[in-house]
Motif scaffolding. Structure first.
Motif, PDB file in Angstrom:
ATOM      1  N   TYR A  34       0.847  -1.214   0.000  1.00 17.02           N
ATOM      2  CA  TYR A  34       0.000   0.000   0.000  1.00 17.02           C
ATOM      3  C   TYR A  34       0.876   1.255   0.000  1.00 17.02           C
ATOM      4  O   TYR A  34       1.867   1.336   0.735  1.00 17.02           O
ATOM      5  CB  TYR A  34      -0.921   0.010   1.229  1.00 17.02           C
ATOM      6  N   ASN A  35       0.514   2.231  -0.842  1.00 19.25           N
ATOM      7  CA  ASN A  35       1.237   3.503  -0.936  1.00 19.25           C
ATOM      8  C   ASN A  35       0.316   4.618  -0.433  1.00 19.25           C
ATOM      9  O   ASN A  35      -0.752   4.874  -0.998  1.00 19.25           O
ATOM     10  CB  ASN A  35       1.656   3.769  -2.375  1.00 19.25           C
ATOM     11  N   THR A  36       0.730   5.278   0.648  1.00 21.40           N
ATOM     12  CA  THR A  36      -0.100   6.322   1.239  1.00 21.40           C
ATOM     13  C   THR A  36      -0.216   7.569   0.367  1.00 21.40           C
ATOM     14  O   THR A  36      -1.075   8.422   0.598  1.00 21.40           O
ATOM     15  CB  THR A  36       0.460   6.734   2.613  1.00 21.40           C
ATOM     16  N   LEU A  37       0.646   7.697  -0.632  1.00 24.36           N
ATOM     17  CA  LEU A  37       0.593   8.861  -1.523  1.00 24.36           C
ATOM     18  C   LEU A  37      -0.321   8.636  -2.726  1.00 24.36           C
ATOM     19  O   LEU A  37      -0.621   9.578  -3.459  1.00 24.36           O
ATOM     20  CB  LEU A  37       2.000   9.199  -2.014  1.00 24.36           C
ATOM     21  N   GLU A  38      -0.735   7.426  -2.926  1.00 28.41           N
ATOM     22  CA  GLU A  38      -1.553   7.115  -4.103  1.00 28.41           C
ATOM     23  C   GLU A  38      -3.020   7.440  -3.821  1.00 28.41           C
ATOM     24  O   GLU A  38      -3.576   7.033  -2.794  1.00 28.41           O
ATOM     25  CB  GLU A  38      -1.410   5.630  -4.451  1.00 28.41           C
ATOM     26  N   ARG A  39      -3.626   8.164  -4.733  1.00 26.86           N
ATOM     27  CA  ARG A  39      -5.063   8.454  -4.621  1.00 26.86           C
ATOM     28  C   ARG A  39      -5.832   7.183  -4.980  1.00 26.86           C
ATOM     29  O   ARG A  39      -5.717   6.674  -6.096  1.00 26.86           O
ATOM     30  CB  ARG A  39      -5.443   9.608  -5.558  1.00 26.86           C
ATOM     31  N   ASP A  96     -11.828   3.219  -0.673  1.00 27.64           N
ATOM     32  CA  ASP A  96     -10.430   3.006  -1.071  1.00 27.64           C
ATOM     33  C   ASP A  96     -10.364   1.750  -1.949  1.00 27.64           C
ATOM     34  O   ASP A  96     -10.643   0.627  -1.490  1.00 27.64           O
ATOM     35  CB  ASP A  96      -9.541   2.854   0.165  1.00 27.64           C
ATOM     36  N   ASN A 117      -1.950   7.355   9.633  1.00 32.82           N
ATOM     37  CA  ASN A 117      -0.663   7.572   8.963  1.00 32.82           C
ATOM     38  C   ASN A 117      -0.237   6.382   8.106  1.00 32.82           C
ATOM     39  O   ASN A 117       0.745   6.455   7.374  1.00 32.82           O
ATOM     40  CB  ASN A 117       0.429   7.895   9.979  1.00 32.82           C
ATOM     41  N   TRP A 120      -3.968   6.386   2.982  1.00 33.90           N
ATOM     42  CA  TRP A 120      -4.255   7.673   2.334  1.00 33.90           C
ATOM     43  C   TRP A 120      -5.553   8.220   2.905  1.00 33.90           C
ATOM     44  O   TRP A 120      -6.536   7.493   3.071  1.00 33.90           O
ATOM     45  CB  TRP A 120      -4.407   7.466   0.828  1.00 33.90           C
ATOM     46  N   LYS A 121      -5.537   9.494   3.221  1.00 37.19           N
ATOM     47  CA  LYS A 121      -6.763  10.127   3.678  1.00 37.19           C
ATOM     48  C   LYS A 121      -6.835  11.521   3.057  1.00 37.19           C
ATOM     49  O   LYS A 121      -5.797  12.149   2.767  1.00 37.19           O
ATOM     50  CB  LYS A 121      -6.828  10.210   5.207  1.00 37.19           C
ATOM     51  N   ASP A 123      -6.949  15.433   2.519  1.00 44.21           N
ATOM     52  CA  ASP A 123      -6.388  16.549   3.293  1.00 44.21           C
ATOM     53  C   ASP A 123      -7.435  17.658   3.433  1.00 44.21           C
ATOM     54  O   ASP A 123      -7.256  18.785   2.945  1.00 44.21           O
ATOM     55  CB  ASP A 123      -5.112  17.065   2.646  1.00 44.21           C
ATOM     56  N   TYR A 185      -6.186  18.915  -3.443  1.00 44.09           N
ATOM     57  CA  TYR A 185      -6.912  18.217  -4.501  1.00 44.09           C
ATOM     58  C   TYR A 185      -8.032  19.113  -5.028  1.00 44.09           C
ATOM     59  O   TYR A 185      -8.865  19.601  -4.240  1.00 44.09           O
ATOM     60  CB  TYR A 185      -7.504  16.904  -3.982  1.00 44.09           C
TER      61      TYR A 185
END
Length: 516
Positions: A34-39, A96, A117, A120-121, A123, A185
């Motif tokens: 999982y990548n927290t930066l990916e939408r 998600d 953390n 992804w959430k 902002d 966003y």
């Protein structure tokens, strides 16, 4: 044997449905790649829909000295600095794409609690924040379900700017906006949607002693800012509250009306008491203290004048005017004939017409329209008669008839005959003013009895003049005192009417009078 077999079967089922190893395996499977930066969307060209909600709980406290209103959703209204401080529960819900699994493959695990953390959430921040840290939310776990649904409910204390309108204070309504949106966003990437079209959740709201909650509607806005060509989506909640006026009504308005009524009663106080002016000044100082209490609870702004401030200024103007007129009343009451002479217009206004309008009268003298007209007519005749008399007759206040009546033939100055009508007295009296002479000349031409009569005449004239002057002075002093009483009665009626009209006008102009 049958119960034992049933117990063994139950233990076997419990061991098969144990959740611990399956949840660990599921977390490793989901978060390893999982990548927290990916939408988290299946199609990069489509926006991610995020449902946004807000829950209001309770208005807790109002600190009038520091101008802070504390609430539990929590609403905190800083009127002095025009800040809205809220402790609210935000509700963010999205799907998600990367957090989906088949619950049957992981022992029936249908949901997980994951720290934010790790995921992804969105902002989402409050645009009109006035907090030093800008974001006042507390990081809580995200509830993730097997279909990819994510629920994030962070509580937090938010401090936002709020334009406080004090025009109708304390009968005012306040509308404070809380604008939430994604900071980075745009609308093509993240689409905020109201969770409830009616606005915020007020189901658990507990009423407050000072503020009445009217509602908290929400609205979705799409705005293109000057910095960026893309449209940005925000959700704005408007907290609409109404001030409960019962406290201010009984602690500010009612005391102000009572104090102003005491100022009215000051016009009924006798001037000789010596407390008439002191009462007016004391009432003026009391109103000044009340006005300072109101000013301390209002923001320092010149955009508008509060309604209660206008009312207090009107009452203070009335009391200040009453102090000035009290000085006039005391001045009239203590005037004497040696220093002041009453002008004719004061006699006409304060001794005739105003007493007639106010239904006032002096003991033994009833003032009516007929008596006023007769008095004016008699004064005109008296002036006309005095203008037709000679200067000597006006000075001595005697008739002019002696100039046209011939002396009797048997009355001469040398014989001293005191015949009928005292002709010798009239002749000597007339001669004494026709030709100037001294006492010695009179004494030389007349006998001793003539000289004594002349001296007696002068003494009588002196005593009569003194008595007449004393009567005129007493009458003039009485006129001044009655004029002062008329001014007192006139001010009592005028200021009573002014106080009633000002109070009624303020209450009727308010959007609402009493909110309990």
């Amino acid at each position: 044997m049958a119960p034992m077999l049933a117990a063994l079967a139950l233990l076997a089922l419990i061991s098969v449905s144990e959740q611990g190893p399956h949840e660990k395996r599921l977390l490793n499977s989901l978060l390893n790649s999982y990548n927290t930066l990916e939408r988290p969307v299946a199609n990069e060209s489509e926006p991610l829909e995020v449902k946004f909600g807000l829950t209001l709980q309770q208005i807790i406290d109002v600190d009038e000295k520091n101008q802070i209103l504390t609430t539990n959703v929590w609403l905190n209204l800083d009127e002095k600095n025009q800040l809205l401080i809220t402790n609210i529960w935000l509700s963010l819900e999205w799907n998600d794409y990367n957090l989906r699994w088949n619950d049957s493959d992981y022992g029936g695990v249908k949901d997980l609690r994951i720290t934010p953390n790790k995921l992804w959430k969105p902002d989402v921040l409050m645009y009109n924040s006035a907090d030093e840290g800008f974001d006042g939310t507390y990081q809580t776990n995200v509830v993730v379900r097997n279909n990819g649904s994510c629920l994030y409910v962070p509580p937090g204390i938010f401090k936002s700017t709020c334009k406080i309108d004090i025009t109708w204070f304390p009968f005012d309504d306040q509308h404070c906006d809380m604008k939430f949106g994604s900071w980075t966003y745009d609308g093509n990437q993240l689409d905020l949607v109201l969770k409830d079209e009616a606005g915020g959740d007020l189901s658990d709201f507990i009423t407050n002693g000072e503020w009445y909650l009217i509602g908290m509607p929400g609205k979705k806005n799409t705005i293109t800012y000057a910095c960026c060509p893309e449209p940005y989506v925000d959700v704005t909640f408007t907290i609409m509250i109404r001030r409960r006026t019962l406290y201010y009504f009984f602690n500010l308005i009612v005391p102000c009306v009572l104090i102003s009524s005491m100022a009215l009663l000051g016009f009924t106080l006798p001037p000789d008491s010596g407390e008439k002016l002191t009462l007016g000044v004391t009432i003026l100082l009391s109103l000044t203290v009340f006005l300072n209490l109101v000013a301390e609870s209002l923001p320092s702004t010149s955009d508008a004048v509060p309604l209660i401030g206008t009312y207090f200024n009107c009452i203070m103007f009335m009391v200040a005017s009453s102090v000035v007129l009290t000085v006039v009343v005391l001045n009239y009451h203590h005037r004497t004939a040696d220093i002041h002479e009453m002008p004719q217009w004061i006699k006409t206004v304060f001794l005739q017409w105003l007493p007639w309008i106010l239904r006032m009268s002096r003991p033994g003298k009833k003032i009516t329209r007929k008596t006023i007209m007769m008095s004016n007519r008699m004064r005109e005749l008296e002036l006309k008669e005095r203008s037709s008399k000679s200067l000597l007759a006006n000075v001595l206040d005697i008739d002019d008839d002696f100039r046209h009546v011939p002396p009797p033939p048997n009355s001469t100055a040398s014989t001293g005959n005191l015949g009928p009508g005292c002709s010798i007295f009239r002749t000597d009296f007339r001669r004494s003013f026709v030709r100037p002479s001294t006492m010695e000349d009179v004494g030389g031409g007349l006998g001793s009895h003539h000289r004594e009569l002349h001296l007696i005449l002068r003494e009588l004239q002196f005593i009569t003049a003194r008595m007449k002057k004393a009567d005129e002075e007493a009458e003039l002093i009485s006129d001044w005192k009655f004029a002062a009483m008329v001014v007192d009665r006139f001010c009592l009626f005028v200021f009573t009417l002014f106080t009633i009209i000002a109070t009624v006008a303020v209450l009727l102009s308010a959007p609402h009078i009493i909110v309990q």
